[in-house]
Design an enzyme around this catalytic site. Sequence first.
Site, PDB file in Angstrom:
ATOM      1  N   LYS A  81       0.848  -1.185   0.000  1.00  0.00           N
ATOM      2  CA  LYS A  81       0.000   0.000   0.000  1.00  0.00           C
ATOM      3  C   LYS A  81       0.884   1.236   0.000  1.00  0.00           C
ATOM      4  O   LYS A  81       1.898   1.295   0.714  1.00  0.00           O
ATOM      5  CB  LYS A  81      -0.906  -0.022   1.233  1.00  0.00           C
ATOM      6  CG  LYS A  81      -1.901   1.121   1.323  1.00  0.00           C
ATOM      7  CD  LYS A  81      -2.799   0.955   2.524  1.00  0.00           C
ATOM      8  CE  LYS A  81      -3.839   2.061   2.610  1.00  0.00           C
ATOM      9  NZ  LYS A  81      -4.770   1.873   3.752  1.00  0.00           N
ATOM     10  N   SER A 156      -9.492   1.796   2.948  1.00  0.00           N
ATOM     11  CA  SER A 156      -8.683   2.590   2.046  1.00  0.00           C
ATOM     12  C   SER A 156      -7.608   1.792   1.317  1.00  0.00           C
ATOM     13  O   SER A 156      -6.935   2.316   0.433  1.00  0.00           O
ATOM     14  CB  SER A 156      -8.007   3.724   2.830  1.00  0.00           C
ATOM     15  OG  SER A 156      -7.106   3.171   3.811  1.00  0.00           O
ATOM     16  N   SER A 180      -9.970  -0.312   7.060  1.00  0.00           N
ATOM     17  CA  SER A 180      -9.343  -0.184   5.742  1.00  0.00           C
ATOM     18  C   SER A 180      -8.604  -1.411   5.242  1.00  0.00           C
ATOM     19  O   SER A 180      -8.184  -1.452   4.089  1.00  0.00           O
ATOM     20  CB  SER A 180      -8.393   1.021   5.734  1.00  0.00           C
ATOM     21  OG  SER A 180      -9.123   2.215   5.819  1.00  0.00           O
TER      22      SER A 180
END
Length: 468
Positions: A81, A156, A180
């Site tokens: 990420k 997210s 997330s």
Amino acid sequence: MTGDLTLLTIREASTLIAERKLSPVELTKACIARTEALDATLSTYVAFTPELALEAAEAAEVEIGTSGPRGPMHGIPVGLKDIYDTAGVATTAHSNLLKSRVPTEDAFTVTKLRESGAVITGKLGTFEFAIGGPSFDLFTLPARNPWDPARTTGGSSSGSGAAVAAGMVLGATGSDTGGSIRSPSSLCGLAGIKPTYGLLSRRGILPLSQSLDHAGPMCWTVEDAALMLQAMAGHDPLDPACADVAVPDFTEKLDETVKGKTIGVIRHFHETDHQAAPPVLAAIEQAIAVYRSLGCVIKEVTLPPLMDFAAVGLIIMSSEAFAIHEADLRATPELYGEIARDRISMGGLLTGGDYVQALRRRQELCAAVAEAMIGIDVLLTAGSPFPAQPIDKVPKWLMYQKPSITMPFNVTGLPALALCAGYEPGTGLPVAIQLVGHPFAETTVFQLGHAYEQATQWRATRPALLAA
């Protein structure tokens, strides 16, 4: 080695690599090819680094050929990420504000993954600063769901969810401040673990809310999530929130019977506090039936109202996020995307008193959950109350409209695993359950999640996009 290598699990691939039946270079090339074929459709990467990945795969192949694998992650392609710092490769939080930011050091967990021999393929898209998305006003487009590219991945950790589901990588890192890791894992059909707060270091991971942020892995199976968490875990004395605890073997209980384990179902979370969609409710009942068939004891558990957890979590998250971003928001608001700018700015409307009261109520909620879990091995509720929404229809203020079903376990810091529990009839979109354990009891959470996966057929289904 024949067949689609990108559909191997981490466990399957690592076994083949150890037996010299699969080359890390061959596996990495297959993941690169899958990415090159699908990323124009799915927008998973912010920075794709195939040359660096191949260099790492070649080094892994030489080392494995000489002295054997370091462990099950050696030679396995994984994505990060884009809030995890990577030395020499930009870490931007998918924001124009940090578009040119190139760290000089790896995040602690990235160092651990490199030490395990994992092959890092690049930086995966995220909601801007892990809060603003899906956004269409950033320097690359938001990630799309491989089960239906017109749908959101959830956030997210959006690129991580899409990349693993699409077979671009065998595992990916995520972060979880209010859901997330678990939201995209639920909507993309993955197994994603938010470990106990403090189990993983967050040093070198761009923060959103320091007292709620968790790092963790997202993979195709529960076993893979356990293997990847093993590689990421370890005490970091330079992260004051990182707990100095012994790291167990997260796979040690996977094949043990779950007969006699007690599962507490939080019905009011998904039936009344935030009523889940019918396919999710049906999947939960089917999961309960599976656990009963495995000999588990099912009990109903009542916790404080979901809205209490959501309110506390949102006040803490908004206050801490605004404190981090206030100076940049005042100086260069135009460098933020609209959704991140507006969501973070909400924290500026809160007072110090609001924040202190939220911290006080947080302690009460933690105590109430601890008491309710006496005699319970894991809690069970929905992973997401609904399947993936159209990507252009996600409300800006979704988190304020209905209480989050994942936020309670950021507030309490308990380990929480989202795993696939079937597919919505008609659309074929994944639905998910969530298992929550006691502090630092990840092995038990993995044990019950793995038992469910072994007793069901959901892991045999992949997005139709891959066959096309």
